[in-house]
Design an enzyme around this catalytic site. Structure first.
Site, short mmCIF file in Angstrom:
data_model
loop_
_atom_site.label_atom_id
_atom_site.label_comp_id
_atom_site.label_asym_id
_atom_site.label_seq_id
_atom_site.Cartn_x
_atom_site.Cartn_y
_atom_site.Cartn_z
N GLY A 1 2.30 4.60 -1.15
CA GLY A 1 0.94 4.77 -0.62
C GLY A 1 -0.02 5.15 -1.72
CB SER A 2 -3.35 6.70 -1.50
OG SER A 2 -2.95 7.80 -0.71
N GLY B 1 0.83 10.54 -2.93
CA GLY B 1 1.95 10.73 -3.86
C GLY B 1 1.92 12.08 -4.53
CD GLU C 1 7.62 1.87 -6.32
OE1 GLU C 1 6.62 1.45 -6.90
OE2 GLU C 1 8.78 1.66 -6.70
CB CYS D 1 0.44 -1.76 -4.55
SG CYS D 1 1.92 -2.77 -4.44
P1 NAD Z 1 -1.79 6.20 2.43
O1 NAD Z 1 -1.54 7.01 1.22
O2 NAD Z 1 -3.01 6.46 3.21
O3 NAD Z 1 -0.57 6.32 3.45
C1 NAD Z 1 0.74 5.93 3.08
C2 NAD Z 1 1.73 6.70 3.91
O4 NAD Z 1 1.75 8.06 3.48
C3 NAD Z 1 1.42 6.74 5.40
O5 NAD Z 1 2.62 6.60 6.11
C4 NAD Z 1 0.81 8.11 5.58
O6 NAD Z 1 0.92 8.62 6.88
C5 NAD Z 1 1.63 8.93 4.60
N1 NAD Z 1 1.05 10.19 4.12
C6 NAD Z 1 -0.24 10.42 3.77
N2 NAD Z 1 -0.36 11.67 3.29
C7 NAD Z 1 0.87 12.24 3.32
C8 NAD Z 1 1.40 13.53 2.95
N3 NAD Z 1 0.63 14.49 2.46
N4 NAD Z 1 2.73 13.76 3.10
C9 NAD Z 1 3.54 12.77 3.58
N5 NAD Z 1 3.09 11.55 3.97
C10 NAD Z 1 1.77 11.29 3.83
O7 NAD Z 1 -1.77 4.66 1.94
P2 NAD Z 1 -2.14 3.34 2.76
O8 NAD Z 1 -3.62 3.27 2.94
O9 NAD Z 1 -1.25 3.19 3.95
O10 NAD Z 1 -1.67 2.21 1.74
C11 NAD Z 1 -2.44 1.75 0.67
C12 NAD Z 1 -2.03 2.43 -0.63
O11 NAD Z 1 -0.62 2.24 -0.87
C13 NAD Z 1 -2.71 1.82 -1.84
O12 NAD Z 1 -3.05 2.85 -2.72
C14 NAD Z 1 -1.65 0.92 -2.44
O13 NAD Z 1 -1.84 0.64 -3.80
C15 NAD Z 1 -0.42 1.75 -2.19
N6 NAD Z 1 0.79 0.92 -2.24
C16 NAD Z 1 1.60 1.03 -3.34
C17 NAD Z 1 2.72 0.23 -3.44
C18 NAD Z 1 3.61 0.31 -4.65
O14 NAD Z 1 4.73 -0.19 -4.57
N7 NAD Z 1 3.19 0.89 -5.76
C19 NAD Z 1 3.06 -0.66 -2.40
C20 NAD Z 1 2.21 -0.73 -1.30
C21 NAD Z 1 1.08 0.08 -1.23
#
Ligand code: NAD
Length: 512
Positions: free
Chosen positions: A246-247, A251, A268, A302
């Site tokens: 995720g973001s 992370g 990731e 991503c």
């Molecule tokens: P997001 O960070 O908003 O959410 C991702 C996940 O994390 C969700 O399930 C969310 O509920 C959870 N989450 C959020 N805060 C948390 C916390 N404090 N503790 C535990 N879990 C938490 O991201 P998004 O909007 O769903 O996805 C887009 C982002 O993901 C972009 O930044 C993209 O680049 C990244 N991404 C990276 C990869 C990679 O392999 N590097 C792959 C896909 C997406």
């Protein structure tokens, strides 16, 4: 939503075991989950698709309890037998590829060939993991002590938490789950709240495979937000590894929570990917590479291309080609085979894109094409956007999860490598050139600082055989192929004495 789409969706949902209202928690069985319901929205129409009851605290506890129990049984299965279960899962995914791929499109909004491609990626991951199940190799070493044998072996780790992002709602689970399964781990999946239905569908498929084969319930699910599931998961010492996609801000929170209890995290995170086009590039190839990477998935990968660096000699020509190609991109219903770009995921994504474009203008950038929300339809559609940018614009250091492409010009390779590496993220990168020296310079230790570096290929669309992930704020994690499996296991160094003496290492004497 059109009538046709609505009909297709309900048949689709039914075929994947999804009802109008669903439990969002699976712990070897579907629990009567007690958390508030969330509604999944179709990005192409803005219409609700179905609702899911999230996990309450006691539901989460039950998922962990069942996952620990399942792990204790599963770790005793020989790895190739675990691989056999993953092979059966791959078969079941093949049978459901069409419906699951379409559900990805309905719920996330990516075009249908990408939705199907995502399920194919799950199948590829499963096939790879089946092979891995016979190749979880440890090394053997020569002991310095006589009649001693020394070797390393890899054991299953424990229940793994898998937090996934909305944009790859099923593939990211598979990158982790297929490998973790052959490694002998059980799993708790926390999908994005934006894509709960695809997670339900996958869990239905995986649970059936396990039950039919008499395997323990290793694939569990807890849908809920970060307070309900994410934070309890990172705080729970029964879960030795949390893999989070995720973001960067997510992370950071997950990494800190795991470090606090000395657990393992696999991160990731966001990218800000650059593509360098040299004067000697094949421009037809470059254009195709740029278009797929910048516009595919509506800029919500991503690995999406966000920064395009054009060498002075070809800059005008490439910009002209892009300005000709962008208006011909067909934007519309992602279930239509002819659509190239679907919607953004929700209104929040549109707001983020518009806020970024405001900053572009404030910071001296020029919108060359696009930049508008498509108001003539329901759903969350925008125009793909080209921006003339300069390296001094702070907004170009941020990842905006939308189809905005910043275009820069440069003179020398040395200058552009520095520009390319000047952002905090380090996921994917590319150079287009026919010059072997430029290509090798880009791939050298002082070239691209990213986890992925391509020559004459765009930044997105990685194959699963290689380890996938990025450096710097992208988090350093690696998933999928190569030796990424090692993070899902614990390493044990074993020394065995088959002699009659007890010599000590380093020649230490301890005679009493
Ligand atoms: P997001 O960070 O908003 O959410 C991702 C996940 O994390 C969700 O399930 C969310 O509920 C959870 N989450 C959020 N805060 C948390 C916390 N404090 N503790 C535990 N879990 C938490 O991201 P998004 O909007 O769903 O996805 C887009 C982002 O993901 C972009 O930044 C993209 O680049 C990244 N991404 C990276 C990869 C990679 O392999 N590097 C792959 C896909 C997406």
């Amino acid at each position: 939503m059109s009538v046709e789409t609505a009909t297709a969706s309900s048949a689709l949902l039914e075929s994947l075991g999804i009802e109008a209202e669903n439990s969002g928690v699976f712990a070897g069985r579907w629990l009567d989950s007690s958390g508030p319901a969330i509604t999944s929205i179709e990005p192409a129409s803005g219409a609700p698709v179905a609702s899911v009851r999230t996990a309450g605290p006691e539901d989460f506890e039950e998922v962990v309890r069942v996952s620990v129990e399942a792990f204790e049984a599963w770790r005793t299965w020989p790895a190739p037998k675990r691989g056999e279960i993953v092979r059966l899962l791959a078969d079941e995914l093949r049978r459901n590829k069409d419906s699951l791929g379409r559900l990805v499109t309905v719920e996330m909004g990516k075009v249908v060939s990408e939705g199907l491609g995502e399920v194919q990626e799950m199948i590829d991951m499963a096939d790879l993991a089946v092979g891995m199940s016979r190749q979880l190799y440890g090394l053997s070493m020569h002991s310095e002590r006589p009649q001693h044998r020394m070797y390393e072996q890899w054991h299953p780790l424990g229940p793994v938490g898998i937090i996934t992002a909305f944009n790859f709602p099923v593939a990211v689970w598979a990158w982790n789950a297929m490998v973790a399964a052959v490694c002998g781990d059980s799993m708790i999946w926390k999908p994005s709240e934006k894509t709960p239905l695809t997670a339900l569908a996958v869990t239905h498929i995986a649970a059936k495979v396990l039950a039919d084969a008499g395997a323990p319930p290793i694939f569990n699910l807890a849908i809920g937000n970060r307070h309900q599931v994410g934070e309890p998961m990172t705080a729970d010492p029964r879960i030795p590894l949390v893999s989070a996609t995720g973001s960067v801000s997510m992370g950071r929170a997950v990494g800190q929570a795991m470090a606090k209890r000395l657990g393992r995290s696999l991160l990731e995170l966001g990218g800000n990917n650059g593509l360098i086009a040299m004067d000697d590039a094949d421009l037809d190839l470059t254009l195709r590479g740029v278009l797929f990477a910048a516009v595919g998935t509506a800029g919500q990968r991503c690995t999406s291309l966000r920064r395009l660096f054009l060498q002075k000699g070809i800059a005008a020509e490439m910009k002209a080609r892009l300005l000709k190609a962008y208006p011909s991109i067909s934007i519309g219903d992602p279930l239509d085979e002819g659509t190239v770009m679907g919607p953004l995921v929700d209104q929040g994504a549109i707001d983020d894109m518009m806020a970024a474009l405001d900053k572009v203008r404030d910071q001296g950038g020029t919108v060359l094409y696009g930049g508008k929300v498509l108001q003539d339809r329901s759903g969350y559609f925008v125009e793909p956007t080209l921006v003339e940018a300069s390296a001094h614009m702070p907004i170009t250091c941020d990842e905006t999860f939308a189809p905005i492409l910043y275009i820069f010009e440069f003179e020398t390779l040395e200058e552009v490598i520095e520009m390319h590496n000047s952002v905090p993220q380090g996921l994917s990168s590319a150079i287009f050139t026919m010059n072997m020296r430029s290509a090798e310079r880009f791939l050298s230790a002082s070239g691209s600082d990213c986890g992925i570096a391509n020559v004459n290929i765009g930044t997105s669309g990685a194959e699963i055989g290689g380890a996938f992930g990025g450096e710097k704020e992208t988090g350093g994690g690696r998933e999928a192929g190569s030796d990424s499996w090692k993070i899902y296991m614990r390493r044990q160094t074993c020394t065995l004495n088959y002699g009659e003496e007890l010599p000590l290492a380093q020649g230490v004497e301890f005679d009493i």
